[in-house]
Design an enzyme around this catalytic site. Sequence first.
Site, mmCIF file in Angstrom:
data_model
loop_
_atom_site.group_PDB
_atom_site.id
_atom_site.type_symbol
_atom_site.label_atom_id
_atom_site.label_comp_id
_atom_site.label_asym_id
_atom_site.label_seq_id
_atom_site.Cartn_x
_atom_site.Cartn_y
_atom_site.Cartn_z
ATOM 1 N N HIS A 1 0.803 -1.220 0.000
ATOM 2 C CA HIS A 1 0.000 0.000 0.000
ATOM 3 C C HIS A 1 0.838 1.274 0.000
ATOM 4 O O HIS A 1 0.303 2.357 -0.207
ATOM 5 C CB HIS A 1 -0.930 0.011 1.230
ATOM 6 N N HIS A 2 2.138 1.146 0.190
ATOM 7 C CA HIS A 2 2.948 2.352 0.428
ATOM 8 C C HIS A 2 4.371 2.112 -0.082
ATOM 9 O O HIS A 2 5.239 1.693 0.673
ATOM 10 C CB HIS A 2 2.984 2.617 1.931
ATOM 11 N N PHE A 3 4.658 2.337 -1.320
ATOM 12 C CA PHE A 3 3.919 2.925 -2.446
ATOM 13 C C PHE A 3 3.959 1.920 -3.608
ATOM 14 O O PHE A 3 4.664 0.923 -3.527
ATOM 15 C CB PHE A 3 4.615 4.218 -2.910
#
Length: 801
Positions: free
Chosen positions: A688-690
Site C-alpha cells: 500500500h505504500h507505495f
Amino acid sequence: MPDIPETEETEETEELAFEGTPLGRAPESAGQETGDVPADVPADAPGELARRMARQVQRAHAAVLEAHQAIDAYRIRRATGASGGGTPPPAAAPPAPAGTGGREQDIRRALTDFKADWAAYTARSAKAGPAPAAPAAPAAPAPEQWARQGGPAVVLRTAAAALADRTGPVRYELCWPELLPAEPVELRVRAREDGVTVHGAGRPLLTLQALAAGPPPPDPETPRYPPEFRPLARTTVDRLSGADLDALSRGDFAAVLGEAFAQPHLPPEKLPEPWPPRLLRSVTAITPRGGRHRQGLLTGELPPAAGWPDLVVACAELLRAYAFHQGLHLCLPAAHAVPLPGASCRVELLAEPDEQPLRLTAQVRSLGMMPRPWVAADCAVTRPGGAVVARIGTLALAVYGRPEQDPLLHLEQPNCRTGEGGEPVFCNELHMAHAAEGDLGALAAVAGMAEPAGYRSPVRPRLPRGDFLMIDRGVLMEKGPKADGAGSRQTTEYDMPQVPWYARENGPDAVPHLALMEIALQPAGLLSGLAAGVTLAYPEQPFVCRNLEGRARLLWDADPRGRTVTQRVTLRSALDLPGAALHGYDFELALGGRPFYAGTAQHGYFTQEALDLQQGMDNGRSVPPWLDRQPARPAGTRWLDVREDTRLGSGRLALLEEIALVPGGGEHGAGYVLCAKPVYPDDWYFDHHFLQDPVMPGSAGVEMLFQAVHAFALHTGLTDGLPGPGLQPATGEEVHWTYRAQILREHRRVRGEVHIRRVRRTRDRLLVQADGSVWRDGLRIYQVDNIALASRPPAPGEARP
C-alpha cells in the site's frame, strides 16, 4: 431448425426494418401490394418458397410492431396526457387495416401460411440434403429500440436469438471485448459450433462461448484484510423501491439518496445519462460491507422473465444501482454504466423462467476506481422457494463519462465533482486513484506540465494506495510566486468513514496517531508534484519520496469519524540538491473550518543513489537499545507476549509482538519498554505504500512507539479505574519525529524502545510522556520525542466505571 436457403439478394423492405430473406418487388403497375409476387408464379419455382415464407413472417412482424407502437403510445399518453393528477383513459385499440379482419386475424393467417410453407419446405429438404450455411446476417436495431432497451440488452438479445434453435443447456462464457458503441449500429451475428459472436461497427461487440462441462471455478480466496472501499458520498438508504429506481433513472439522485449524490452545478448535458426502463421490481437490500467477500451484498425482485438475457440485464441493473449508491458517478461528466470492457462472466441457466417472480442476489466481489470506477459480483437468480434458476458469475460494470475514451480523465472540462462546501474541485477521487497507482499523465496535466518524452521509470513519487490512501479531492491549489514553487498553497479533503479500519483496529477504538499523520502528510506530496514538478523529475531514474522529519500537535479532542476533514498545506521552502530535492511544509487539519491538528514537515525526493547515502540517526554507527547496553538485566524486568492484547491494536495495527518492560528503567528512571517484531515480506503496508516502491511508512514506526507507551501504562496499572477504553494522543502536546533510513521487505527485524519521561495521574485523567527510537536490524533509523498519551475525559453525563 434448418437454415433457409439463400435467394438472390434484392431490395429489402425498409419501412419495417425487417431483417430476413429479401422480398422481390413486383411492378406497382401490376396492381399488387408492394412486396408481393405475381400469383401465377409456381410454388416450386426457384426461391419462391423462401419468398413466400419471408412474406408471411414479415406480415406477422408488422402486426407485432404495430402492437408495440400502440402500447408505447398508450404509455406515453398515461405519462403525459393526464391533467390535475388524474389517470388518462385507456388508449383505443389500433384500427384494423382495410381489407382484413383485424390484426389478430393477420397474425393467425400469417402463422398458418408459414407453418404450411415450412412443412412443404422440410419435406423437399429431406430429399435434397442440407442447405449451405448462411453467412453472417445483418440485424440493424431501430434507434428507438437501442435507446429503449439499452445497447447491451439489444446485443445480448440478438446473440440469444441466434442460439434459439440450439438444444442443450445454456452454459456460456459471455465476454464484451471492447467498449460498446454509444449509438445504434448494424449488428451481424456469426455462429460457431461453440457459440456466437455479435459484430458491429467493424469489431466484435460480444462473444458467447460454450462452457466446458464441470463445476464452476472456485471462489477467490478472501484476503486477510479485504479492501474497504470508501463511497464517494454517504447515504443511509439501504433499499430502493420501483419508484426510487424510476427516479434514479431520470437522474433525481438527491430525492432518493441525498443531496450529496446530486451535481446541480453541471449543465444538463454533463449530468448522468438516463437509464433504460427497468426490469427490476425493486432492490430489497443494500449492505455495503456484507457478503462473503465483505464488499457488498445486494438483493432484488424481478417479475417473471422472458429468458436468460433478461436475467443478465436485471443483474446488471442491480449492480448499476449499487455503483450509483456508492457515488461512482460523481467523478465523471455524463456518467453511465456499461459492461466492463474486456471482462467476461459465466452464464448458466439451470431452469427455464416461468410465471413466478424471481429473486436476485449479488455477492459483490470487488469494486474500485482504476482505471475507471467499476463493480463486479457473482449473481444468483432463484424462485420464491429457493430453487436456483440461473447463476451469473463475475458480472462486471464500469462507469464511464463522455467522452468515453478521455486520456486525461476529463480534466479539461469543468470538474463534475464538488467539495464539502459545494465548490467545484480541481481533482477528484478518480485522479487521486491514478496518482496512487495509475498513469501519472493526469497529475502532470493538473500541474500544467507536459509529460517529458524521456519519462520511462515507473518508480515515481506517488500517493499511497488502497485503504492507506487518505486524500480524496483537491479543492484549491495556488502556485507560489517563485519558480521552485515555494509559497504554493493547497486545500484538499478526505471523507473519513464512520468506522474506519484504523480506528476499528486501534485498541482504544479511536483515530490513532498513524492516521492523523497520514491524513496531514499525504497532501504535501501531492502539492510538491503539482506546484514544483517533483513527480516528473529525473525521468530516466527511479525517484522516490520520503518523509524526513516533522512535528505536530493535536489542538482539541476532535473526533473526525464520519466527517469530512479539510487538509491545508503550504510549501514554505524548496531546495534542489544533486539527485534530491528537499521541501518544507506547514500543514493543518480542520473540521467544519476549525483546525484540530497542525504542524510542520520536511519531505525529501531522492534518486536511488542519493537515498543510499542515508546512514541512520548515528551516522552509520551501531548504537544498541538502552536495555542491551546494561551490564545486567535490571530488577523488575518483565518479558511479555502482547500479540493477543487487542487493547493495543489488532489486525493491521497489531504492531507489537513481544516487549520487555522495566518499571523503573530507562534514561529518566521513570520506566522503559523495548519491543520487537520480525519484518514479514507480506506485511500489509508493503503493498500500500507505495506502488513499485514498497516501504514501511514512518507513521507505522511512530505508532509502534505510541503502542509501547500504552503497553507500559496498561501493564503497570496506571490505567486502572480510568473511564474510557484506553489512552489516545494527548491534546496540546507536540510530538517530534526524525527519519534517517527506511525499512524494506528484505530487512529482518524492527525494534523500538521508549523511555518514560513523565507520568501525571489525577482522579479521572492520566498523561504519559516518553521519548523513543526505532531500529532496523542493527541500525537506529527513527527518533521520536514527546510521545504523549492521555485518557479521554468523560463526556457530560457519561458514567464512570
